[in-house]
Design a protein around this motif. Structure first.
Motif, PDB file in Angstrom:
ATOM      1  N   VAL A  36       0.855  -1.192   0.000  1.00 31.49           N
ATOM      2  CA  VAL A  36       0.000   0.000   0.000  1.00 31.49           C
ATOM      3  C   VAL A  36       0.886   1.235   0.000  1.00 31.49           C
ATOM      4  CG1 VAL A  36      -1.730   1.319   1.287  1.00 31.49           C
ATOM      5  CG2 VAL A  36      -1.888  -1.178   1.194  1.00 31.49           C
ATOM      6  N   VAL A  37       0.469   2.251  -0.741  1.00 30.18           N
ATOM      7  CA  VAL A  37       1.168   3.540  -0.762  1.00 30.18           C
ATOM      8  C   VAL A  37       0.132   4.646  -0.591  1.00 30.18           C
ATOM      9  CG1 VAL A  37       2.614   5.135  -2.061  1.00 30.18           C
ATOM     10  CG2 VAL A  37       2.998   2.676  -2.270  1.00 30.18           C
ATOM     11  N   ILE A  38       0.293   5.444   0.459  1.00 32.35           N
ATOM     12  CA  ILE A  38      -0.547   6.620   0.681  1.00 32.35           C
ATOM     13  C   ILE A  38       0.284   7.849   0.303  1.00 32.35           C
ATOM     14  CG2 ILE A  38      -1.910   7.941   2.334  1.00 32.35           C
ATOM     15  CD1 ILE A  38      -2.997   5.155   1.828  1.00 32.35           C
ATOM     16  N   SER A  39      -0.213   8.645  -0.639  1.00 31.83           N
ATOM     17  CA  SER A  39       0.521   9.815  -1.123  1.00 31.83           C
ATOM     18  C   SER A  39      -0.321  11.070  -0.921  1.00 31.83           C
ATOM     19  CB  SER A  39       0.868   9.668  -2.611  1.00 31.83           C
ATOM     20  OG  SER A  39       1.592   8.479  -2.838  1.00 31.83           O
ATOM     21  N   GLY A  40       0.267  12.068  -0.299  1.00 33.95           N
ATOM     22  CA  GLY A  40      -0.429  13.332  -0.076  1.00 33.95           C
ATOM     23  C   GLY A  40       0.391  14.498  -0.566  1.00 33.95           C
ATOM     24  N   LEU A  41      -0.276  15.512  -1.096  1.00 37.86           N
ATOM     25  CA  LEU A  41       0.380  16.717  -1.606  1.00 37.86           C
ATOM     26  C   LEU A  41      -0.395  17.941  -1.141  1.00 37.86           C
ATOM     27  CD1 LEU A  41       2.450  18.058  -3.618  1.00 37.86           C
ATOM     28  CD2 LEU A  41       0.639  17.875  -5.337  1.00 37.86           C
ATOM     29  N   LEU A  42       0.327  18.909  -0.596  1.00 39.30           N
ATOM     30  CA  LEU A  42      -0.247  20.196  -0.221  1.00 39.30           C
ATOM     31  C   LEU A  42       0.461  21.263  -1.032  1.00 39.30           C
ATOM     32  CD1 LEU A  42      -2.320  21.536   1.683  1.00 39.30           C
ATOM     33  CD2 LEU A  42      -0.435  21.918   3.286  1.00 39.30           C
ATOM     34  N   ASP A  43      -0.260  21.879  -1.947  1.00 33.57           N
ATOM     35  CA  ASP A  43       0.319  22.858  -2.868  1.00 33.57           C
ATOM     36  C   ASP A  43      -0.412  24.180  -2.702  1.00 33.57           C
ATOM     37  OD1 ASP A  43       1.411  24.298  -4.897  1.00 33.57           O
ATOM     38  OD2 ASP A  43       1.162  22.768  -6.442  1.00 33.57           O
ATOM     39  N   ARG A  44       0.233  25.120  -1.978  1.00 31.05           N
ATOM     40  CA  ARG A  44      -0.339  26.451  -1.741  1.00 31.05           C
ATOM     41  C   ARG A  44      -1.756  26.356  -1.173  1.00 31.05           C
ATOM     42  NH1 ARG A  44       2.622  26.317  -6.296  1.00 31.05           N
ATOM     43  NH2 ARG A  44       4.383  27.757  -6.423  1.00 31.05           N
ATOM     44  N   GLY A  45      -1.917  25.473  -0.185  1.00 32.73           N
ATOM     45  CA  GLY A  45      -3.200  25.330   0.495  1.00 32.73           C
ATOM     46  C   GLY A  45      -4.130  24.320  -0.117  1.00 32.73           C
ATOM     47  N   GLN A  46      -3.829  23.792  -1.276  1.00 32.14           N
ATOM     48  CA  GLN A  46      -4.704  22.825  -1.935  1.00 32.14           C
ATOM     49  C   GLN A  46      -4.203  21.413  -1.669  1.00 32.14           C
ATOM     50  OE1 GLN A  46      -6.178  23.938  -5.720  1.00 32.14           O
ATOM     51  NE2 GLN A  46      -6.282  21.844  -6.479  1.00 32.14           N
ATOM     52  N   PHE A  47      -5.084  20.569  -1.155  1.00 32.75           N
ATOM     53  CA  PHE A  47      -4.730  19.237  -0.677  1.00 32.75           C
ATOM     54  C   PHE A  47      -5.183  18.166  -1.662  1.00 32.75           C
ATOM     55  CE2 PHE A  47      -5.974  15.632   2.294  1.00 32.75           C
ATOM     56  CZ  PHE A  47      -4.677  15.159   2.437  1.00 32.75           C
ATOM     57  N   THR A  48      -4.269  17.244  -1.974  1.00 31.13           N
ATOM     58  CA  THR A  48      -4.560  16.099  -2.843  1.00 31.13           C
ATOM     59  C   THR A  48      -4.054  14.843  -2.164  1.00 31.13           C
ATOM     60  OG1 THR A  48      -4.265  17.473  -4.813  1.00 31.13           O
ATOM     61  CG2 THR A  48      -4.255  15.095  -5.132  1.00 31.13           C
ATOM     62  N   ILE A  49      -4.854  13.788  -2.194  1.00 30.63           N
ATOM     63  CA  ILE A  49      -4.431  12.539  -1.562  1.00 30.63           C
ATOM     64  C   ILE A  49      -4.803  11.366  -2.455  1.00 30.63           C
ATOM     65  CG2 ILE A  49      -6.537  12.124  -0.218  1.00 30.63           C
ATOM     66  CD1 ILE A  49      -4.578  11.298   2.098  1.00 30.63           C
ATOM     67  N   GLU A  50      -3.956  10.338  -2.433  1.00 32.73           N
ATOM     68  CA  GLU A  50      -4.159   9.165  -3.269  1.00 32.73           C
ATOM     69  C   GLU A  50      -3.847   7.909  -2.476  1.00 32.73           C
ATOM     70  OE1 GLU A  50      -2.443   8.606  -7.498  1.00 32.73           O
ATOM     71  OE2 GLU A  50      -1.106   7.460  -6.198  1.00 32.73           O
ATOM     72  N   THR A  51      -4.648   6.860  -2.703  1.00 31.99           N
ATOM     73  CA  THR A  51      -4.410   5.542  -2.114  1.00 31.99           C
ATOM     74  C   THR A  51      -4.077   4.570  -3.239  1.00 31.99           C
ATOM     75  OG1 THR A  51      -6.002   6.013  -0.355  1.00 31.99           O
ATOM     76  CG2 THR A  51      -5.371   3.712  -0.684  1.00 31.99           C
ATOM     77  N   ALA A  52      -2.961   3.880  -3.120  1.00 27.06           N
ATOM     78  CA  ALA A  52      -2.544   2.915  -4.132  1.00 27.06           C
ATOM     79  C   ALA A  52      -2.253   1.585  -3.460  1.00 27.06           C
ATOM     80  CB  ALA A  52      -1.311   3.417  -4.880  1.00 27.06           C
ATOM     81  N   PHE A  53      -2.546   0.498  -4.152  1.00 23.31           N
ATOM     82  CA  PHE A  53      -2.277  -0.827  -3.598  1.00 23.31           C
ATOM     83  C   PHE A  53      -2.134  -1.823  -4.734  1.00 23.31           C
ATOM     84  CE2 PHE A  53      -6.849  -0.269  -3.823  1.00 23.31           C
ATOM     85  CZ  PHE A  53      -7.309  -1.458  -4.372  1.00 23.31           C
TER      86      PHE A  53
END
Length: 406
Positions: free
Chosen positions: A136-153
């Motif tokens: 499993v890989v949990i990836s998160g990105l915060l870019d100038r206040g904007q949040f993106t998250i992804e779950t991979a398996f």
């Protein structure tokens, strides 16, 4: 001779004081493969521990700065991920702390948590059970206040070739015609014995272990990652997940499942696509079916996406991606994937819905709509080192050809 305590000494801070020899902006700076125990929600919701490898990055937007504060990233990862259960909100909290700790240097932060998720699975027929590991890989990105998250398996399953099955049936038919005459009355017991013998079933279709790589973006309504539910949906669509504890009765049941679910890689990708399309919890997805063929040394691969605007892409660059390609800076979870170098130009993390910000209740901060693109490093090439060779720098295979020619 007296010594001054380390706490009372003024230690040099080269990263903060010295000017870089070459100034410039850096997309990502940080730490990779931080080993850390993390807590994730188990199949019954109870937190369980997992050994994780963490990647922590921030950008460096101050060209005259020599470097970032590496130790701050490590201490934040150790303190926050070590004390809280891994959830979408905890990931965002870590990212915000990354940015706040580098307020004068960075505006973006990235977190990647890779671990093996252990689930106990029952046997198909017998009363046995065994542990099964899912990368499993949990990836998160915060870019100038904007949040993106992804779950991979990843899910490992068995695939049996429909074409090979048809060819095998034809050979069996030919053998039946050779062993039994149409003019003679068929002996029922003899036919039954023939069907159960190696002389009768003279051909079998080829099958192989196969891999499903799945990346999903969930709608913002979960306080935890529904890992088991997502894995079960993929395994339920494919029908032939690999087993753990296996007795003869279980192996026979597995053989029946393979015979009832003949599939090309195209069939597997479409099965996963249909299953994820029907799940209202999933806003977007990317799936890749890889059949590690026993017939030939190369793999058969199919990729499918949900097809939403500004979402995952299945273009040329996406076709060579691996499960962790959402962010750079870490090894894939499976050993057989470690030999594949990261590719440049990979599709970015999809744009998150605005309601993520309200769901996680962050501190007020101006939200700037931006494309959450995560750059990938360009894979290095090794070619022939002879400058006069026309294949110089064109890749290792041409370099080998040149050496053989010489």
């Amino acid at each position: 001779m007296s010594t001054i305590p380390a706490a009372a000494r003024l230690l040099p801070d080269i990263a903060n004081e010295a000017q870089p020899a070459v100034a410039g902006l850096l997309d990502w700076v940080g730490m990779g493969d931080i080993e850390l125990p993390v807590r994730v929600a188990g199949p019954d919701g109870t937190p369980i521990h997992a050994h994780a490898r963490v990647t922590a990055y921030v950008n460096l937007q101050k060209p005259e700065a020599r470097g970032i504060h590496m130790s701050r990233l490590y201490l934040l990862v150790d303190r926050l991920l070590g004390s809280e259960v891994l959830t979408p909100c905890s990931v965002r909290k870590v990212l915000r702390e990354f940015v706040d700790s580098h307020a004068d240097l960075s505006s973006r932060a990235l977190l990647r948590v890779a671990f093996d998720y252990m689930v106990r699975r029952p046997a198909l027929v017998s009363d046995n059970s065994g542990w099964k590991s899912y990368p499993v890989v949990i990836s998160g990105l915060l870019d100038r206040g904007q949040f993106t998250i992804e779950t991979a398996f990843e899910v490992t399953y068995s695939s049996t070739c429909p074409c090979s099955a048809a060819l095998a049936r034809q050979i069996i038919q030919d053998q039946f015609k050779a062993d039994f005459s149409a003019d003679d009355g068929l002996d029922y017991e003899r036919v039954v014995a023939w069907l159960g013998s190696e002389q009768g079933i003279v051909a079998t279709p080829h099958s192989q272990r196969s891999g499903a790589e799945v990346r999903v973006r969930l709608v913002p309504s979960f306080d935890s990652f529904p890992l088991v539910a997502l894995i079960d949906r993929i395994e339920g669509a494919l029908k032939t997940p690999v087993q753990t504890a296996v007795k003869r009765a279980d192996e026979q049941a597995f053989a029946r499942l393979n015979g009832e679910n003949l599939m090309f890689c195209e069939d597997a990708a479409r099965r996963m696509q249909r299953a994820l399309d029907a799940d209202d919890r999933i806003a977007d997805f990317w799936v890749r079916a890889s059949h590690y063929e026993s017939l030939h040394p190369h793999n058969a691969i199919a990729i499918a996406t949900k097809g939403v605007a500004n979402g995952y892409s299945a273009g040329m660059d996406a076709a060579v991606r691996r499960v962790d390609a959402a962010v750079s800076g870490g090894d894939p979870p499976r050993k057989q994937l470690r030999s594949a170098p990261p590719r440049s130009g990979s599709p970015p993390l999809p744009q998150p819905p605005r309601s993520w910000r309200g769901f996680c209740r962050p501190a007020p901060r101006p939200a700037i709509s931006t494309s959450a693109s995560v750059p990938r490093p360009v894979a290095g090439r090794v070619g022939c080192r002879t400058s006069s060779c026309p294949s110089a720098g064109a890749g290792r295979w041409r370099g080998r050809w040149h050496r053989r020619r010489r």
